[in-house]
Design a protein around this motif. Structure first.
Motif, short mmCIF file in Angstrom:
data_model
loop_
_atom_site.label_atom_id
_atom_site.label_comp_id
_atom_site.label_asym_id
_atom_site.label_seq_id
_atom_site.Cartn_x
_atom_site.Cartn_y
_atom_site.Cartn_z
N UNK A 195 0.89 -1.22 0.12
CA UNK A 195 0.09 0.08 0.09
C UNK A 195 1.04 1.18 -0.07
N UNK A 196 1.95 1.48 0.84
CA UNK A 196 2.87 2.42 0.83
C UNK A 196 3.35 2.45 -0.34
N UNK A 237 3.18 5.78 -2.97
CA UNK A 237 4.32 6.49 -3.31
C UNK A 237 4.28 6.61 -5.03
N UNK A 238 4.12 5.69 -5.76
CA UNK A 238 4.19 5.45 -6.92
C UNK A 238 2.99 6.21 -7.56
N UNK A 239 1.96 6.70 -6.95
CA UNK A 239 0.91 7.29 -7.41
C UNK A 239 1.26 8.90 -7.50
N UNK A 240 1.82 9.25 -6.04
CA UNK A 240 2.32 10.78 -5.73
C UNK A 240 3.42 11.08 -7.15
N UNK A 270 3.04 13.75 -9.99
CA UNK A 270 3.97 15.02 -9.77
C UNK A 270 4.39 14.92 -11.34
N UNK A 271 4.68 13.78 -12.03
CA UNK A 271 5.22 13.84 -13.57
C UNK A 271 3.98 14.23 -14.43
N UNK A 272 2.79 13.90 -14.01
CA UNK A 272 1.79 14.47 -14.86
C UNK A 272 1.68 15.81 -15.00
#
Length: 85
Positions: free
Chosen positions: A8-9, A13-16, A20-22
Motif C-alpha cells: 500500500x505504501x 508513493x508511485x501514485x504521488x 507529480x510527473x503528470x
C-alpha cells in the motif's frame, strides 16, 4: 508492518510520483500551447497534434490578438457610451 502495508505504501508513493510527473508534463504542454497560439498556430492544428479538442486548446491558449482586441473594443465602447450620456 506486514507485506500488504508495504505494498500500500509503495503504491501510494508511485501514485504521488506519477501525479507529480503528470503535473509537470501538463504545465509544459500548456506552455507550449500558449507559445503555439502566440506564433499563429490555430487550435485545430494543435488539436490534431495533441488529440485534445479545439475547444480545450482555445480555453487553455486563447488567441492573444482576439483577446486584446476584444478588451480594447469593450473599453472604447464603454468610453463612447459614457461620452454620449
Amino acid at each position: 508492518m506486514d507485506a500488504l502495508d508495504m505494498e500500500i505504501q509503495d503504491a501510494a508513493r508511485e501514485r504521488t510520483e506519477a501525479e507529480d510527473a503528470f503535473l509537470r508534463a501538463d504545465a509544459k504542454l500548456r506552455d507550449l500551447l500558449i507559445k503555439g497560439r502566440a506564433k499563429g498556430k490555430g487550435p485545430s492544428h494543435m488539436a490534431k497534434l495533441t488529440g485534445f479538442t479545439r475547444e480545450w486548446i482555445s480555453k487553455i491558449a486563447p488567441d492573444p490578438e482576439k483577446s486584446r482586441q476584444g478588451a480594447i473594443k469593450r473599453r472604447l465602447d464603454r468610453l463612447n457610451d459614457e461620452a454620449s450620456d
